[in-house]
Design an enzyme around this catalytic site. Sequence first.
Site, PDB file in Angstrom:
ATOM      1  N   CYS A   1       0.875  -1.183   0.000  1.00 45.90           N
ATOM      2  CA  CYS A   1       0.000   0.000   0.000  1.00 45.90           C
ATOM      3  C   CYS A   1       0.910   1.230   0.000  1.00 45.90           C
ATOM      4  O   CYS A   1       2.099   1.129  -0.313  1.00 45.90           O
ATOM      5  CB  CYS A   1      -0.980  -0.024   1.169  1.00 45.90           C
ATOM      6  SG  CYS A   1      -0.207  -0.057   2.789  1.00 45.90           S
TER       7      CYS A   1
ATOM      8  N   ASN B   1       2.291   1.471   4.289  1.00 46.30           N
ATOM      9  CA  ASN B   1       2.653   0.208   4.955  1.00 46.30           C
ATOM     10  C   ASN B   1       2.405   0.267   6.461  1.00 46.30           C
ATOM     11  O   ASN B   1       3.115  -0.344   7.260  1.00 46.30           O
ATOM     12  CB  ASN B   1       4.108  -0.187   4.652  1.00 46.30           C
ATOM     13  CG  ASN B   1       4.477  -1.614   5.076  1.00 46.30           C
ATOM     14  OD1 ASN B   1       5.600  -1.861   5.509  1.00 46.30           O
ATOM     15  ND2 ASN B   1       3.568  -2.545   4.985  1.00 46.30           N
TER      16      ASN B   1
ATOM     17  N   CYS C   1      -1.296   0.644   7.399  1.00 42.36           N
ATOM     18  CA  CYS C   1      -2.728   0.307   7.545  1.00 42.36           C
ATOM     19  C   CYS C   1      -3.099  -0.930   6.739  1.00 42.36           C
ATOM     20  O   CYS C   1      -3.232  -2.024   7.282  1.00 42.36           O
ATOM     21  CB  CYS C   1      -3.610   1.500   7.141  1.00 42.36           C
ATOM     22  SG  CYS C   1      -3.408   2.959   8.185  1.00 42.36           S
ATOM     23  N   ARG C   2      -3.280  -0.769   5.414  1.00 36.21           N
ATOM     24  CA  ARG C   2      -3.857  -1.854   4.617  1.00 36.21           C
ATOM     25  C   ARG C   2      -2.924  -3.043   4.430  1.00 36.21           C
ATOM     26  O   ARG C   2      -3.321  -4.193   4.665  1.00 36.21           O
ATOM     27  CB  ARG C   2      -4.309  -1.314   3.251  1.00 36.21           C
ATOM     28  CG  ARG C   2      -5.480  -0.351   3.345  1.00 36.21           C
ATOM     29  CD  ARG C   2      -5.675   0.426   2.063  1.00 36.21           C
ATOM     30  NE  ARG C   2      -4.574   1.356   1.826  1.00 36.21           N
ATOM     31  CZ  ARG C   2      -4.436   2.097   0.743  1.00 36.21           C
ATOM     32  NH1 ARG C   2      -5.328   1.982  -0.229  1.00 36.21           N
ATOM     33  NH2 ARG C   2      -3.428   2.940   0.633  1.00 36.21           N
ATOM     34  N   SER C   3      -1.682  -2.793   3.963  1.00 34.72           N
ATOM     35  CA  SER C   3      -0.831  -3.953   3.638  1.00 34.72           C
ATOM     36  C   SER C   3      -0.383  -4.746   4.870  1.00 34.72           C
ATOM     37  O   SER C   3      -0.350  -5.988   4.792  1.00 34.72           O
ATOM     38  CB  SER C   3       0.351  -3.562   2.739  1.00 34.72           C
ATOM     39  OG  SER C   3       1.193  -2.632   3.352  1.00 34.72           O
TER      40      SER C   3
ATOM     41  N   ASP D   1      -8.247   3.576   1.215  1.00 34.84           N
ATOM     42  CA  ASP D   1      -7.287   4.043   2.228  1.00 34.84           C
ATOM     43  C   ASP D   1      -8.053   4.520   3.469  1.00 34.84           C
ATOM     44  O   ASP D   1      -8.850   5.456   3.386  1.00 34.84           O
ATOM     45  CB  ASP D   1      -6.491   5.202   1.604  1.00 34.84           C
ATOM     46  CG  ASP D   1      -5.393   5.714   2.522  1.00 34.84           C
ATOM     47  OD1 ASP D   1      -5.353   5.302   3.702  1.00 34.84           O
ATOM     48  OD2 ASP D   1      -4.580   6.526   2.047  1.00 34.84           O
TER      49      ASP D   1
END
Length: 167
Positions: A17, A20, A22-24, A135
């Site tokens: 993401c 690096n 939150c999402r990934s 996001d």
Amino acid sequence: MNKGMENLSRKSILFVCLGNICRSPAAEGIMRSIISNMGAEPWLSVDSAGTGRYHIGELPDHRMRIHARRRGLELTHRCRQVTESDFYDFDLIIGMDASNISNLRRICPDPMLQTKIHAMAEWLDAGCRFDHIPDPYYEGAEGFELVLDLLSGGCERLYASLAGQIN
Ligand code: 4NP
């Protein structure tokens, strides 16, 4: 290892993401949990990275850690930036949104390796109204819950496709 997995060739996945944090790292934590539950460590490995460099060395965002912990996931990844060597080291490099994908295409050191770049949305449910993982950084609690919901379904489908259970 579960029955039928003995002949699976080794695969490695890098989730990517922007930050690096939150999402990934959430995708990495969810996939680690699936791998552990399925006994798939001998053939499947996972990591995450960001295209940006704002948070290098940090733990995931505290909000993401809280929401993940409520689902039994401890996120302990330390933020790192994507490198050119990642394109040689990983089999699948999976971006969360279109911006991540275009950044990955720009960083990719060899046109032959572009085929490794994928969108997480490829593994979302066909009926899902999202074509990317949004996001959550500037969102409230619902944004983090949404990301975890989307990634949980997506990682289950990704795992199943790699394990040869679905196409
Ligand atoms: P991520 O979220 O890409 O899912 O880790 C973000 C984290 C940090 C920032 C943006 C997005 N930031 O601008 O610092």
